[in-house]
Scaffold this active site. Structure first.
Site, PDB file in Angstrom:
ATOM      1  N   ASP A 156      -7.164  -9.012  -3.974  1.00 29.37           N
ATOM      2  CA  ASP A 156      -7.205  -7.577  -3.698  1.00 29.37           C
ATOM      3  C   ASP A 156      -7.717  -6.838  -4.927  1.00 29.37           C
ATOM      4  O   ASP A 156      -7.017  -6.735  -5.936  1.00 29.37           O
ATOM      5  CB  ASP A 156      -5.814  -7.060  -3.332  1.00 29.37           C
ATOM      6  CG  ASP A 156      -5.798  -5.560  -3.037  1.00 29.37           C
ATOM      7  OD1 ASP A 156      -6.890  -4.995  -2.806  1.00 29.37           O
ATOM      8  OD2 ASP A 156      -4.709  -4.960  -3.030  1.00 29.37           O
ATOM      9  N   HIS A 168      -6.404  -7.244   0.606  1.00 31.58           N
ATOM     10  CA  HIS A 168      -5.481  -6.123   0.476  1.00 31.58           C
ATOM     11  C   HIS A 168      -4.413  -6.146   1.561  1.00 31.58           C
ATOM     12  O   HIS A 168      -3.229  -5.955   1.275  1.00 31.58           O
ATOM     13  CB  HIS A 168      -6.265  -4.811   0.535  1.00 31.58           C
ATOM     14  CG  HIS A 168      -5.411  -3.599   0.336  1.00 31.58           C
ATOM     15  ND1 HIS A 168      -4.733  -3.341  -0.844  1.00 31.58           N
ATOM     16  CD2 HIS A 168      -5.113  -2.557   1.168  1.00 31.58           C
ATOM     17  CE1 HIS A 168      -4.048  -2.200  -0.732  1.00 31.58           C
ATOM     18  NE2 HIS A 168      -4.265  -1.714   0.483  1.00 31.58           N
ATOM     19  N   ASP A 201       0.846  -1.183   0.000  1.00 31.07           N
ATOM     20  CA  ASP A 201       0.000   0.000   0.000  1.00 31.07           C
ATOM     21  C   ASP A 201       0.899   1.257   0.000  1.00 31.07           C
ATOM     22  O   ASP A 201       1.852   1.346  -0.764  1.00 31.07           O
ATOM     23  CB  ASP A 201      -0.953  -0.061   1.202  1.00 31.07           C
ATOM     24  CG  ASP A 201      -2.079   0.950   1.134  1.00 31.07           C
ATOM     25  OD1 ASP A 201      -3.124   0.642   0.540  1.00 31.07           O
ATOM     26  OD2 ASP A 201      -1.923   2.056   1.675  1.00 31.07           O
TER      27      ASP A 201
END
Length: 302
Positions: A249, A278, A124
């Site tokens: 994801d 995710h 991320d």
């Protein structure tokens, strides 16, 4: 700049995070307000470093299942909380944050600790900031393990991300623990959800978490030139670079294709697909640990 600091009592009920806190101050800007960054630092100080960088809207608690196994394999694990998250200081206004400032704050922190021989483990926003650090200071890094992240340099935002970005900006409530639970395949316990909520005692602490999605540099974002400059470095990066994206994801699906074959260091690496959503650190920590150890070993041999 008004700066908030989550009271330590907010974290008192967390029972599955047995790591000693460490703190280091950086300047918010030259001569500006000091900001205290919290980080975990486990393992021998002279061992090669694995830098675990979290993203939005988590904190280094995300890596709690991975820190011990990587230390046991002979590494020093350093896991910071980004400014605005976890136990790190939180500027109170959205205008206090920018992508460039986040990179600058973490660069100050990394240089103050003088970390070298680093394997970056990122996901991320840990990748958006971490890969910028790799590009800015390639001599400090020996390898990269990337999961469910990227380094966008323009182009349209994927639909799933555009929905998330709009929600982060306009939703009247922003329940961080529940948001993270929706990004995992395994159910998080009430205690785990509470641990992700702990850094944010009320809405006033969430400015950084709220504004982060708007900084992702898709088309028209002012950070695109900086991204392209970072990619110019990665396009010549020959040290080991391993992708370990998940199979579930919707936000980063197929993201590994933007790296494999383009970054020279991806050649010959044991890229793999992990099982989960995710937040892969919650769903498949063992798989992510194995990927990190493989690429760290390859980096030592390179």
């Amino acid at each position: 700049m008004k700066v908030l600091r989550t009271p330590e009592t907010a974290f008192a009920a967390i029972a599955d995070f047995p790591f000693a806190p460490h703190y280091l101050e950086v300047a918010s800007e030259p001569g500006g307000t000091p900001l205290r960054i919290h980080y975990i630092d486990e393992g021998p100080r002279d061992a090669p470093v694995v830098l675990m960088m979290h993203g939005e809207p988590t904190w280094c608690y995300l890596y709690r299942h991975m820190i011990g196994p990587v230390v046991a394999a002979g590494y020093r694990v350093v896991a910071p909380d980004l400014v605005g998250f976890g136990k790190s200081d939180k500027p109170a206004a959205k205008a206090d944050y920018s992508y460039a400032r986040h990179v600058g704050w973490m660069r100050q922190w990394l240089e103050a600790l003088d970390l070298t021989d680093i394997t970056l483990a990122c996901q991320d926003w840990g990748s958006l900031i971490g890969l910028r650090l790799v590009a800015a200071m390639p001599e400090r890094f020996r390898a990269v393990a990337l999961s469910n992240g990227g380094l966008p340099e323009g182009g349209p935002a994927p639909r799933a991300f555009a929905i998330w970005r709009a929600f982060s900006q306009w939703s009247p409530v922003f329940p961080i623990g529940k948001i993270i639970a929706k990004g995992t395949k395994r159910p998080l316990s009430p205690a785990e959800i509470a641990a992700y909520d702990a850094p944010f005692p009320d809405a006033g602490y969430k400015a950084g978490a709220r504004i982060f999605p708007s900084f992702v540099p898709f088309e028209g974002n002012p950070a695109v030139p900086d991204q392209k400059a970072a990619w110019a470095v990665l396009d010549g990066w020959h040290k080991p670079f391993l992708c370990a994206f998940s199979d579930g994801d919707p936000i980063t699906r197929t993201g590994e294709t933007r790296f494999i074959g383009r970054v020279p260091g991806t050649a010959g690496q044991a890229h793999r697909t992990l099982r989960g959503g995710h937040f892969i650190q919650e769903d498949d920590p063992e798989g992510f640990v194995a990927a990190i150890l493989d690429v760290a070993k390859a980096g030592a041999q390179a």
